[in-house]
Design a protein around this motif. Sequence first.
Motif, mmCIF file in Angstrom:
data_model
loop_
_atom_site.group_PDB
_atom_site.id
_atom_site.type_symbol
_atom_site.label_atom_id
_atom_site.label_comp_id
_atom_site.label_asym_id
_atom_site.label_seq_id
_atom_site.Cartn_x
_atom_site.Cartn_y
_atom_site.Cartn_z
ATOM 1 N N ARG A 5 2.735 -6.258 -1.842
ATOM 2 C CA ARG A 5 1.676 -5.401 -2.374
ATOM 3 C C ARG A 5 0.960 -4.680 -1.223
ATOM 4 O O ARG A 5 0.691 -3.487 -1.295
ATOM 5 C CB ARG A 5 0.676 -6.262 -3.164
ATOM 6 C CG ARG A 5 -0.376 -5.432 -3.890
ATOM 7 C CD ARG A 5 -1.222 -6.280 -4.795
ATOM 8 N NE ARG A 5 -1.832 -7.383 -4.063
ATOM 9 C CZ ARG A 5 -2.059 -8.583 -4.575
ATOM 10 N NH1 ARG A 5 -1.700 -8.870 -5.801
ATOM 11 N NH2 ARG A 5 -2.641 -9.523 -3.862
ATOM 12 N N GLN A 6 0.705 -5.462 -0.148
ATOM 13 C CA GLN A 6 0.075 -4.871 1.049
ATOM 14 C C GLN A 6 0.929 -3.726 1.582
ATOM 15 O O GLN A 6 0.421 -2.671 1.945
ATOM 16 C CB GLN A 6 -0.017 -5.921 2.172
ATOM 17 C CG GLN A 6 -1.180 -6.844 2.055
ATOM 18 C CD GLN A 6 -2.388 -6.295 2.811
ATOM 19 O OE1 GLN A 6 -2.456 -5.122 3.142
ATOM 20 N NE2 GLN A 6 -3.349 -7.154 3.055
ATOM 21 N N VAL A 9 -4.975 -2.023 -7.072
ATOM 22 C CA VAL A 9 -4.158 -2.363 -5.897
ATOM 23 C C VAL A 9 -5.018 -2.550 -4.638
ATOM 24 O O VAL A 9 -4.744 -3.438 -3.828
ATOM 25 C CB VAL A 9 -3.026 -1.336 -5.614
ATOM 26 C CG1 VAL A 9 -1.962 -1.383 -6.670
ATOM 27 C CG2 VAL A 9 -3.552 0.059 -5.433
ATOM 28 N N ILE A 10 -6.034 -1.721 -4.496
ATOM 29 C CA ILE A 10 -6.874 -1.851 -3.284
ATOM 30 C C ILE A 10 -7.665 -3.155 -3.337
ATOM 31 O O ILE A 10 -7.724 -3.896 -2.359
ATOM 32 C CB ILE A 10 -7.803 -0.628 -3.109
ATOM 33 C CG1 ILE A 10 -6.954 0.606 -2.757
ATOM 34 C CG2 ILE A 10 -8.839 -0.879 -2.023
ATOM 35 C CD1 ILE A 10 -7.731 1.892 -2.578
ATOM 36 N N ALA A 31 -5.681 1.961 -11.795
ATOM 37 C CA ALA A 31 -4.489 1.746 -10.962
ATOM 38 C C ALA A 31 -4.842 1.587 -9.491
ATOM 39 O O ALA A 31 -4.428 0.623 -8.836
ATOM 40 C CB ALA A 31 -3.532 2.927 -11.150
ATOM 41 N N VAL A 32 -5.644 2.531 -8.982
ATOM 42 C CA VAL A 32 -5.957 2.533 -7.544
ATOM 43 C C VAL A 32 -6.896 1.390 -7.178
ATOM 44 O O VAL A 32 -6.648 0.663 -6.206
ATOM 45 C CB VAL A 32 -6.544 3.908 -7.124
ATOM 46 C CG1 VAL A 32 -7.012 3.889 -5.695
ATOM 47 C CG2 VAL A 32 -5.510 5.001 -7.334
ATOM 48 N N ARG A 76 -8.044 9.773 -5.098
ATOM 49 C CA ARG A 76 -7.590 8.802 -6.110
ATOM 50 C C ARG A 76 -6.362 9.330 -6.849
ATOM 51 O O ARG A 76 -5.403 8.608 -7.093
ATOM 52 C CB ARG A 76 -8.746 8.559 -7.073
ATOM 53 C CG ARG A 76 -8.591 7.361 -7.965
ATOM 54 C CD ARG A 76 -9.855 7.114 -8.719
ATOM 55 N NE ARG A 76 -10.260 8.298 -9.458
ATOM 56 C CZ ARG A 76 -11.526 8.672 -9.608
ATOM 57 N NH1 ARG A 76 -12.507 7.969 -9.109
ATOM 58 N NH2 ARG A 76 -11.823 9.765 -10.289
ATOM 59 N N TRP A 110 -11.136 3.213 0.358
ATOM 60 C CA TRP A 110 -11.421 1.839 0.789
ATOM 61 C C TRP A 110 -12.897 1.501 0.549
ATOM 62 O O TRP A 110 -13.223 0.419 0.054
ATOM 63 C CB TRP A 110 -11.041 1.634 2.260
ATOM 64 C CG TRP A 110 -10.992 0.189 2.622
ATOM 65 C CD1 TRP A 110 -11.966 -0.531 3.252
ATOM 66 C CD2 TRP A 110 -9.943 -0.738 2.327
ATOM 67 N NE1 TRP A 110 -11.578 -1.845 3.382
ATOM 68 C CE2 TRP A 110 -10.349 -1.997 2.819
ATOM 69 C CE3 TRP A 110 -8.703 -0.627 1.701
ATOM 70 C CZ2 TRP A 110 -9.550 -3.134 2.714
ATOM 71 C CZ3 TRP A 110 -7.912 -1.766 1.589
ATOM 72 C CH2 TRP A 110 -8.330 -2.994 2.086
ATOM 73 N N GLY A 167 -6.847 -5.738 -4.897
ATOM 74 C CA GLY A 167 -5.890 -6.842 -4.773
ATOM 75 C C GLY A 167 -5.517 -7.163 -3.337
ATOM 76 O O GLY A 167 -5.236 -8.324 -3.008
ATOM 77 N N CYS A 168 -5.523 -6.155 -2.468
ATOM 78 C CA CYS A 168 -5.077 -6.432 -1.096
ATOM 79 C C CYS A 168 -6.227 -6.528 -0.094
ATOM 80 O O CYS A 168 -6.010 -6.884 1.054
ATOM 81 C CB CYS A 168 -4.040 -5.415 -0.641
ATOM 82 S SG CYS A 168 -4.721 -3.832 -0.221
ATOM 83 N N GLN A 169 -7.459 -6.242 -0.539
ATOM 84 C CA GLN A 169 -8.550 -6.241 0.450
ATOM 85 C C GLN A 169 -8.870 -7.641 0.975
ATOM 86 O O GLN A 169 -9.198 -7.793 2.147
ATOM 87 C CB GLN A 169 -9.794 -5.533 -0.106
ATOM 88 C CG GLN A 169 -10.374 -6.118 -1.351
ATOM 89 C CD GLN A 169 -11.702 -6.791 -1.082
ATOM 90 O OE1 GLN A 169 -12.141 -6.850 0.057
ATOM 91 N NE2 GLN A 169 -12.319 -7.313 -2.118
ATOM 92 N N LEU A 191 1.475 5.805 -5.858
ATOM 93 C CA LEU A 191 1.790 4.468 -6.377
ATOM 94 C C LEU A 191 2.625 4.546 -7.662
ATOM 95 O O LEU A 191 2.981 3.529 -8.231
ATOM 96 C CB LEU A 191 0.492 3.691 -6.650
ATOM 97 C CG LEU A 191 -0.340 3.286 -5.428
ATOM 98 C CD1 LEU A 191 -1.715 2.801 -5.861
ATOM 99 C CD2 LEU A 191 0.358 2.199 -4.620
ATOM 100 N N VAL A 210 -8.453 5.269 -11.839
ATOM 101 C CA VAL A 210 -9.383 4.267 -11.295
ATOM 102 C C VAL A 210 -8.787 2.871 -11.472
ATOM 103 O O VAL A 210 -8.770 2.068 -10.529
ATOM 104 C CB VAL A 210 -10.771 4.350 -12.005
ATOM 105 C CG1 VAL A 210 -11.640 3.151 -11.640
ATOM 106 C CG2 VAL A 210 -11.490 5.631 -11.638
#
Lengths: 188, 166
Positions: free
Chosen positions: A126-127, B48-49, B44-45, A177, A146, B51-53, A184, B42
């Motif tokens: 995923r990363q 994933v973000i 989707a993005v 976005r 971020w 989830g990995c932060q 993605l 929103v």
Amino acid sequence: MFGDMTCSDARRFEAIDESQAAFVMDEDTFRAFYDRTARGVWAYLARVTGDRQLADDLLQEAFYRFLRADSTHDSESHRRNSLYRIATNLARDARRRNLIRIPAVVTGDDIERVAGGGDHAVATERQADVSRAMSRLKPRERAILWLAYAEGASHREIAGVLGVGTDSMKSMLFRARRKMAALLGHSK
Amino acid sequence: MNSVECEFEAEVLAAVVQSRWPERTDPVLRAHVENCGICSDVAAVAGVIDGCQEEMRSAAVLPDSGRVWWLAQMRARREAAKEAGRPITVAQVLSLACAMGLLGACFGATSTWFQGTLRGAGAGFEWKTLASGLGSVVSEHGVLAALALALVVGVPGAVYWVVVRE
């Protein structure tokens, strides 16, 4: 760090009064603040620059500049935003000096972990997906996404960190976005 | 609502970061996301973000806060010392420049060769005149020329020697 210091420098160094080198923040407050924020700032820098080693260097520089800024902060979030603004400027300067190499957030160790399978492999994959998609965004787009979705910053806070107006920031967030979703494979 | 934001955006984001999306979310909101480009992006993005932060944060190998504080203190002191030393260096350079200027002025005022060359420069420059002039300046003002040379070479050398010795 002190290798090129002469004896006369050292004498002057000793003569510097504590007050001249003192920061607005005291040690205990700084250490608590650092412990609360350093990981987040590092992750932000690593994501925006795409380079973990550079993120290490920029993190220390960001905290140093934050301490030297000689400004008082009304609240924890104000303090945090100042730190992120410094980090953002440092990342931008590094990009201008061509210090940023993209992408490098996925390391050789990560690839081995993916090959090993299990939950960790899923997480690392995923990363890798996020890294790949983010590496195709502009640094400012990466920063916006971020801050919005990993740091949970408000539109106003993001605008403050990036030094842009809130309305411009909303448009930038929308475009970033959109682009990220398309990369993605989620775009409608 | 306008073209870059949706009124349900914050609700979707809250559902994602609280791990309620999509199963434990209001069906009305889910239906909205199905039909809203902004909210589906929103979901989707942010998914994933977010989830990995946490993995990203845990990957950080950070120096101890005490060490960061100590290094910052040392660096700040060093910069303050450098700042404090700057006026001294400026004064040294200025005094050296003044001394050289004074010496040049003395030389110009006392040397007939120099004044003659200045007058001759108006008529036209010749290498032969310069060479013969240099010969005469050494013979007429040998001590002064040697002193000037000693200052030009000696003073920077002496300063360097003192600094290195320190």
